[in-house]
Each structure stands twice: as structure tokens, then as C-alpha cells.
Design a protein around this motif. Sequence first.
Motif, mmCIF file in Angstrom:
data_model
loop_
_atom_site.group_PDB
_atom_site.id
_atom_site.type_symbol
_atom_site.label_atom_id
_atom_site.label_comp_id
_atom_site.label_asym_id
_atom_site.label_seq_id
_atom_site.Cartn_x
_atom_site.Cartn_y
_atom_site.Cartn_z
ATOM 1 N N GLN A 148 -8.335 -1.846 9.051
ATOM 2 C CA GLN A 148 -9.138 -1.715 10.168
ATOM 3 C C GLN A 148 -9.905 -0.597 10.317
ATOM 4 O O GLN A 148 -11.381 -0.495 10.371
ATOM 5 N N ASP A 149 -9.264 0.537 10.064
ATOM 6 C CA ASP A 149 -10.044 2.030 9.875
ATOM 7 C C ASP A 149 -10.593 2.165 8.798
ATOM 8 O O ASP A 149 -11.777 2.732 8.899
ATOM 9 N N LEU A 150 -10.205 1.577 7.646
ATOM 10 C CA LEU A 150 -11.002 1.864 6.583
ATOM 11 C C LEU A 150 -12.151 1.029 6.447
ATOM 12 O O LEU A 150 -13.328 1.410 6.095
ATOM 13 N N VAL A 151 -12.280 -0.153 7.196
ATOM 14 C CA VAL A 151 -13.664 -1.077 7.372
ATOM 15 C C VAL A 151 -14.335 -0.128 8.209
ATOM 16 O O VAL A 151 -15.713 -0.065 8.031
ATOM 17 N N GLN A 152 -14.142 0.508 9.450
ATOM 18 C CA GLN A 152 -14.707 0.991 10.200
ATOM 19 C C GLN A 152 -15.504 2.470 9.471
ATOM 20 O O GLN A 152 -16.603 2.726 9.577
ATOM 21 N N ILE A 179 1.034 -1.208 -0.191
ATOM 22 C CA ILE A 179 -0.083 0.094 0.159
ATOM 23 C C ILE A 179 1.024 1.243 -0.210
ATOM 24 O O ILE A 179 1.908 1.327 0.713
ATOM 25 N N TYR A 180 0.705 2.059 -0.855
ATOM 26 C CA TYR A 180 1.651 3.231 -1.060
ATOM 27 C C TYR A 180 0.897 4.457 -0.840
ATOM 28 O O TYR A 180 0.086 4.853 -2.102
ATOM 29 N N GLY A 181 0.813 5.118 0.176
ATOM 30 C CA GLY A 181 -0.025 6.211 0.315
ATOM 31 C C GLY A 181 -1.375 6.301 -0.123
ATOM 32 O O GLY A 181 -1.925 5.276 0.035
ATOM 33 N N ASN A 182 -1.913 7.292 -0.681
ATOM 34 C CA ASN A 182 -3.399 7.104 -1.125
ATOM 35 C C ASN A 182 -3.664 6.554 -2.569
ATOM 36 O O ASN A 182 -4.599 6.492 -3.032
ATOM 37 N N ASN A 183 -2.227 5.787 -2.941
ATOM 38 C CA ASN A 183 -2.359 5.339 -4.223
ATOM 39 C C ASN A 183 -2.971 3.940 -4.415
ATOM 40 O O ASN A 183 -3.447 3.319 -5.276
ATOM 41 N N GLY A 184 -3.098 3.176 -2.946
ATOM 42 C CA GLY A 184 -3.605 2.054 -2.726
ATOM 43 C C GLY A 184 -2.547 0.929 -3.205
ATOM 44 O O GLY A 184 -1.571 1.196 -3.127
ATOM 45 N N LEU A 212 -16.637 7.635 1.590
ATOM 46 C CA LEU A 212 -17.123 6.198 1.030
ATOM 47 C C LEU A 212 -16.428 5.820 0.012
ATOM 48 O O LEU A 212 -15.871 4.678 -0.044
ATOM 49 N N LYS A 213 -16.457 6.723 -1.182
ATOM 50 C CA LYS A 213 -15.670 5.993 -2.365
ATOM 51 C C LYS A 213 -14.278 5.971 -2.279
ATOM 52 O O LYS A 213 -13.785 4.963 -2.780
ATOM 53 N N GLU A 214 -13.799 6.911 -1.678
ATOM 54 C CA GLU A 214 -12.099 6.848 -1.395
ATOM 55 C C GLU A 214 -11.995 5.502 -0.284
ATOM 56 O O GLU A 214 -10.911 4.956 -0.762
ATOM 57 N N ALA A 215 -12.604 5.440 0.735
ATOM 58 C CA ALA A 215 -12.377 4.234 1.395
ATOM 59 C C ALA A 215 -12.668 3.036 0.780
ATOM 60 O O ALA A 215 -11.914 2.058 1.077
ATOM 61 N N GLU A 216 -13.693 2.727 0.246
ATOM 62 C CA GLU A 216 -13.956 1.644 -0.904
ATOM 63 C C GLU A 216 -12.816 1.444 -1.541
ATOM 64 O O GLU A 216 -12.379 0.333 -1.708
ATOM 65 N N LYS A 217 -12.180 2.341 -2.252
ATOM 66 C CA LYS A 217 -11.332 2.109 -3.352
ATOM 67 C C LYS A 217 -9.877 1.517 -2.732
ATOM 68 O O LYS A 217 -9.572 0.475 -3.090
ATOM 69 N N LEU A 218 -9.617 2.137 -1.665
ATOM 70 C CA LEU A 218 -8.455 1.617 -1.076
ATOM 71 C C LEU A 218 -8.714 0.186 -0.263
ATOM 72 O O LEU A 218 -7.832 -0.666 -0.407
ATOM 73 N N LEU A 219 -9.814 0.017 0.538
ATOM 74 C CA LEU A 219 -10.015 -1.003 1.243
ATOM 75 C C LEU A 219 -10.349 -2.369 0.287
ATOM 76 O O LEU A 219 -9.733 -3.428 0.563
ATOM 77 N N TYR A 220 -11.209 -2.192 -0.803
ATOM 78 C CA TYR A 220 -11.456 -3.325 -1.470
ATOM 79 C C TYR A 220 -10.326 -3.721 -2.416
ATOM 80 O O TYR A 220 -10.332 -4.944 -2.941
ATOM 81 N N GLY A 221 -9.647 -2.516 -2.879
ATOM 82 C CA GLY A 221 -8.398 -3.167 -3.717
ATOM 83 C C GLY A 221 -7.423 -3.897 -2.818
ATOM 84 O O GLY A 221 -6.948 -5.086 -3.349
ATOM 85 N N GLU A 222 -7.323 -3.631 -1.762
ATOM 86 C CA GLU A 222 -6.386 -4.358 -0.774
ATOM 87 C C GLU A 222 -6.811 -5.932 -0.730
ATOM 88 O O GLU A 222 -6.160 -6.768 -0.761
ATOM 89 N N ILE A 223 -8.103 -5.783 -0.053
ATOM 90 C CA ILE A 223 -8.826 -7.166 0.163
ATOM 91 C C ILE A 223 -8.911 -7.934 -1.053
ATOM 92 O O ILE A 223 -8.514 -9.225 -1.136
ATOM 93 N N ALA A 224 -9.203 -7.440 -2.000
ATOM 94 C CA ALA A 224 -9.060 -8.104 -3.522
ATOM 95 C C ALA A 224 -7.822 -8.776 -3.864
ATOM 96 O O ALA A 224 -7.768 -10.079 -3.867
ATOM 97 N N ILE A 225 -6.863 -8.311 -3.645
ATOM 98 C CA ILE A 225 -5.425 -8.861 -3.818
ATOM 99 C C ILE A 225 -5.181 -10.116 -2.879
ATOM 100 O O ILE A 225 -4.685 -11.010 -3.257
#
Length: 178
Positions: free
Chosen positions: A101-105, A9-14, A133-146
Motif C-alpha cells: 500500500q505504501d509503494l502504491v502511494q 518479499i525479502y528486504g529491498n531484493n523484492g 519512482l524507479k525503486e518503488a516501481e521495481k518492488l511494487l510491480y514485481g510483487e503484483i506481477a507474481i
Amino acid sequence: MYHVNEYVIYGNNGVCQIKSIGALPILDPNKQYYTLSPLFSTETIYTPTDTTIFMRPVISREEAIVLFDEVDTFIANISEHSQGISLVDHYEDYLKSLKSQDLVQLVKVIYTKRYLAIQNGKKTISLRDQQFLKEAEKLLYGEIAIAMGSTKEELKDKFDQKLEEEIALFLEEHEAGN
């Protein structure tokens, strides 16, 4: 130090994959750089190996499963705190931490606000809530997907379904208790 082909995970780039590590003569031939390829965009990022920008490994499959299973945790607490309270300061803190965990919250809080708003006859949540919501989902779902070998879209659908079920169950229990 990270390794070539590792996901971080690199900054807000996900989520990014490390494509190479080495000197970049055009920037500084005496310094080592990571060449990063964000998985969900097309740019290439060059950053020093001693960067001050937030960088961490992607969570493991096991950690992703635990995160996904925790969706139902704290729904009661969220529903009590999401009615009529501006949580923008907390939203920003959650996003800046870049902790899964914070992104899930954050996703849970805003999703619950949206669900309750619709239940109360409103069309949706504020534009600002939608952006968070859009930004949190982008970061969270990208990481969990990988981590889980899935797609962001599949995870979003599963996550949304689980959240909706948990919120509805909580509200049923809450109304039955009154």
C-alpha cells in the motif's frame, strides 16, 4: 516459517522464491537457512530462518487486484500536496516499510508530480524523484506481477495508463469547479 517454492518479499531484493530450507555447513551447520532466488535478478541469497531482515509473503491475487483498483484513490490529495513540496522524507519511509500500500502511494505521488510538472511546461521531475519512482516501481510491480500472473512491464503500462486517466479526470473536474 516459510516453505520451499513459496514467494516472499525479502528486504529491498523484492520478490524471491524459496528454493530450499536447511543447514549450510559452510556457514553454520547448526542453523537453518533459506536459500532464496530473487525473481528479477540472478544472485542467490542465503539467510537464516530467524533473519532480522524484513521478510513477508507476497500478497494474494485478490489483494493485488484491490491494490490495482485503488490507483484512483487519493489523487486529489496527492495533487494538492505534490506541488512545490519536498516529500523525500516520506518517500524514504514508504520505501523502507516495504508495504504494498505504501509503494502504491509512493508511485502515485511521484507519478502525479511528474504529470503536473509536464503539464506546467517542465521536462520532468528531479533525478531524486525519478530514483525513488524507479525503486518503488521495481518492488511494487514485481510483487503484483507474481500475484496476478503477469509481467512487470504489462503492469507498469496498465498502472501508468490508469494513473494518467485518473489524474486527467481529476484535473478536469477541478478546473470545472473553479
